[in-house]
Design a protein around this motif. Structure first.
Motif, mmCIF file in Angstrom:
data_model
loop_
_atom_site.group_PDB
_atom_site.id
_atom_site.type_symbol
_atom_site.label_atom_id
_atom_site.label_comp_id
_atom_site.label_asym_id
_atom_site.label_seq_id
_atom_site.Cartn_x
_atom_site.Cartn_y
_atom_site.Cartn_z
ATOM 1 N N VAL A 1 0.839 -1.197 0.000
ATOM 2 C CA VAL A 1 0.000 0.000 0.000
ATOM 3 C C VAL A 1 0.878 1.253 0.000
ATOM 4 N N SER A 2 1.922 1.230 0.810
ATOM 5 C CA SER A 2 2.842 2.364 0.884
ATOM 6 C C SER A 2 3.539 2.614 -0.448
ATOM 7 N N ALA A 3 3.744 1.540 -1.200
ATOM 8 C CA ALA A 3 4.416 1.649 -2.498
ATOM 9 C C ALA A 3 3.431 1.921 -3.629
ATOM 10 N N GLY A 4 2.161 2.116 -3.314
ATOM 11 C CA GLY A 4 1.178 2.481 -4.325
ATOM 12 C C GLY A 4 0.722 1.345 -5.213
ATOM 13 N N VAL A 5 0.859 0.107 -4.767
ATOM 14 C CA VAL A 5 0.452 -1.031 -5.600
ATOM 15 C C VAL A 5 -1.055 -0.989 -5.823
ATOM 16 N N THR A 6 -1.462 -1.167 -7.075
ATOM 17 C CA THR A 6 -2.879 -1.154 -7.421
ATOM 18 C C THR A 6 -3.080 -2.005 -8.668
ATOM 19 N N THR A 7 -4.274 -1.968 -9.212
ATOM 20 C CA THR A 7 -4.592 -2.763 -10.395
ATOM 21 C C THR A 7 -3.615 -2.467 -11.527
ATOM 22 N N GLY A 8 -2.978 -3.521 -12.031
ATOM 23 C CA GLY A 8 -2.067 -3.382 -13.157
ATOM 24 C C GLY A 8 -0.644 -2.999 -12.817
ATOM 25 N N SER A 9 -0.313 -2.841 -11.559
ATOM 26 C CA SER A 9 1.042 -2.438 -11.171
ATOM 27 C C SER A 9 2.069 -3.505 -11.507
ATOM 28 N N THR A 10 3.278 -3.026 -11.797
ATOM 29 C CA THR A 10 4.444 -3.906 -11.810
ATOM 30 C C THR A 10 5.201 -3.657 -10.523
ATOM 31 N N VAL A 11 5.575 -4.747 -9.830
ATOM 32 C CA VAL A 11 6.080 -4.636 -8.468
ATOM 33 C C VAL A 11 7.345 -5.468 -8.321
ATOM 34 N N TYR A 12 8.358 -4.883 -7.686
ATOM 35 C CA TYR A 12 9.555 -5.640 -7.307
ATOM 36 C C TYR A 12 9.633 -5.694 -5.789
ATOM 37 N N ILE A 13 9.782 -6.900 -5.255
ATOM 38 C CA ILE A 13 9.890 -7.094 -3.811
ATOM 39 C C ILE A 13 11.256 -7.689 -3.503
ATOM 40 N N SER B 1 0.160 -9.945 -0.997
ATOM 41 C CA SER B 1 -0.613 -8.706 -0.893
ATOM 42 C C SER B 1 -0.668 -7.973 -2.232
ATOM 43 N N ALA B 2 0.439 -7.999 -2.963
ATOM 44 C CA ALA B 2 0.466 -7.323 -4.266
ATOM 45 C C ALA B 2 -0.566 -7.935 -5.210
ATOM 46 N N PHE B 3 -0.648 -9.253 -5.222
ATOM 47 C CA PHE B 3 -1.676 -9.903 -6.042
ATOM 48 C C PHE B 3 -3.073 -9.549 -5.554
ATOM 49 N N LEU B 4 -3.266 -9.512 -4.242
ATOM 50 C CA LEU B 4 -4.567 -9.173 -3.677
ATOM 51 C C LEU B 4 -4.989 -7.762 -4.074
ATOM 52 N N LEU B 5 -4.018 -6.870 -4.220
ATOM 53 C CA LEU B 5 -4.280 -5.481 -4.606
ATOM 54 C C LEU B 5 -4.421 -5.302 -6.112
ATOM 55 N N GLY B 6 -4.153 -6.362 -6.888
ATOM 56 C CA GLY B 6 -4.386 -6.302 -8.323
ATOM 57 C C GLY B 6 -3.162 -6.131 -9.188
ATOM 58 N N ALA B 7 -1.971 -6.358 -8.658
ATOM 59 C CA ALA B 7 -0.752 -6.190 -9.451
ATOM 60 C C ALA B 7 -0.763 -7.090 -10.684
ATOM 61 N N ALA B 8 -0.201 -6.582 -11.769
ATOM 62 C CA ALA B 8 -0.099 -7.360 -12.998
ATOM 63 C C ALA B 8 1.116 -8.288 -12.977
ATOM 64 N N VAL B 9 2.228 -7.785 -12.458
ATOM 65 C CA VAL B 9 3.465 -8.558 -12.386
ATOM 66 C C VAL B 9 4.081 -8.357 -11.008
#
Length: 388
Positions: free
Chosen positions: A163-175, A188-196
């Motif tokens: 959430v702090s990193a702004g993850v939302t529908t379609g986001s690309t995320v590196y953890i 959590s990223a998948f739950l928030l709708g991340a694409a990748v």
């Protein structure tokens, strides 16, 4: 409160008529505990650890009004009063009234007010009506107890990082980090709708666990993660410059190691600097990974007081936003409980939650320290084992 190892002297004798006694159902081993066991904090010998607590109420103080004996409850790792300015603003990670030395407190944790931890058969929880999350149905809770045990810390913490990193529908995320918090962040990223969702780590067993629920992975022992991220994102990345992610999460913290040839060398600023490199201009970085102000085992004098060589100029130039500090668990735990109870997420499976008896805790700590791809859950009374 009685005196003992790590108990803040100003808290000795503190009365807690607002508290309850819990019979511990589950109490997890956390990477933050591991820092103390390794001697990488100023924690005193004999401190009772354990800030991830799920329990059954067996006794209540005279001022407790709503919590009842027999309730199965989740305990946020943040201890908060519910009365101060920060609590009223839902910033329970920095409560002003529970730690005489500074804002913020936790069970069984160094410099966090000295409240006794929950890696034991029973534990006292103050301000119970405020702090406890009661599960609505006891039988349903026990059926999903391994999942619900993640609500005390790592699931909200991973979610807060996203959430702090702004993850939302379609986001690309590196953890960064495939330990339990990193895997919880990926979930959590998948739950928030991340694409990748891309997870980076040095441990191939933990990376395999990330791949088991749909993550892409980067083994940073093979070099800087940027090139591997570029290969994963391909044409879906920005057109200008190297492909960059929208959001990044640091789930490693201050005991970070380097990349490639430096993978065996502790380099505490590595993760933060790499995330600024990997995150697009205008993106955000969530930092749930632990950073401390006192590290006796730090690589140099600066690191021993939490001073790291961070490329803040790079983050400034790219207009990054950063969010640090304890996750305010109460901000998220009820919503995540509902996701678990209604089968929208399988957090225990994703972090490979593994229940063990309390007397096997030392072995659990050793295995976790050696990189086991598991989240160890201590089961003091055999209540979890009866369900599995």
């Amino acid at each position: 409160m009685k005196d003992g190892p790590g108990v803040n002297k100003a808290n000795v004798g503190r009365r807690t008529p607002h508290g309850v006694i819990l019979k511990t159902v589950a109490t997890n081993i956390c990477g933050s505990d591991q820092h103390m066991v390794r001697g990488r904090t100023t924690a005193p010998e004999g401190l009772v650890l354990g800030h991830e607590i799920t329990g059954e109420v067996v006794d209540t103080g005279p001022d407790v009004e709503f919590v009842r004996v027999g309730d199965i409850v989740s305990v946020p790792f943040n201890i908060s009063c519910g009365r101060c300015r920060n609590c009223k603003e839902r910033r329970t990670g920095v409560c002003l009234n529970v730690n005489p030395d500074r804002p913020g407190s936790a069970y069984g944790y160094v410099d966090m007010g000295g409240w006794v931890g929950g890696q034991s058969e029973y534990v006292m929880v103050p301000y119970a009506d405020w702090n406890l999350l009661r599960f609505p149905d006891r039988d349903q809770a026990m059926e999903k107890i391994l999942d619900l045990a993640m609500l005390t810390d790592i699931f909200p913490t991973g979610y807060h990082g996203c959430v702090s990193a702004g993850v939302t529908t379609g986001s690309t995320v590196y953890i960064a980090g495939a330990g339990p918090v990193g895997l919880a962040a990926a979930t959590s990223a998948f739950l928030l709708g991340a694409a990748v969702v891309i997870v980076g780590d040095l441990n191939e067993q933990r990376l395999a666990q990330a791949r088991s629920f749909g993550c892409e992975t980067v083994n940073v022992a093979q070099g800087d993660p940027a090139e591997q991220v570029q290969q994963i994102l391909g044409r879906s990345a920005p057109a200008i410059g190297q492909p960059l992610v929208d959001s990044a999460v640091d789930a490693v913290g201050f005991e970070a190691r380097g990349h490639g040839a430096d993978a065996d060398t502790e380099m505490p600023a590595t993760v933060l600097n790499s995330l600024m490199d990997l995150t697009r201009a205008g993106g955000a970085i969530g930092i749930p990974g632990l950073y401390v102000t006192g590290d006796p085992g730090g690589v140099d004098e600066a690191a021993r007081v939490g001073s790291l060589s961070i490329r803040l100029g790079l983050g400034w130039a790219k207009s990054h936003s950063f969010v640090t500090g304890q996750c305010p668990v109460m901000k998220y735990n009820r919503a995540l409980m509902m996701a678990i109870l209604h089968d929208r997420v399988q957090i225990a499976r994703n972090v490979n939650a593994t229940a063990i008896p309390l007397d096997q805790a030392p072995q659990g700590y050793r295995d976790f320290d050696q990189g086991a791809a598991r989240k160890y859950v201590l089961d003091p009374h055999g209540m979890i084992g009866k369900r599995n």
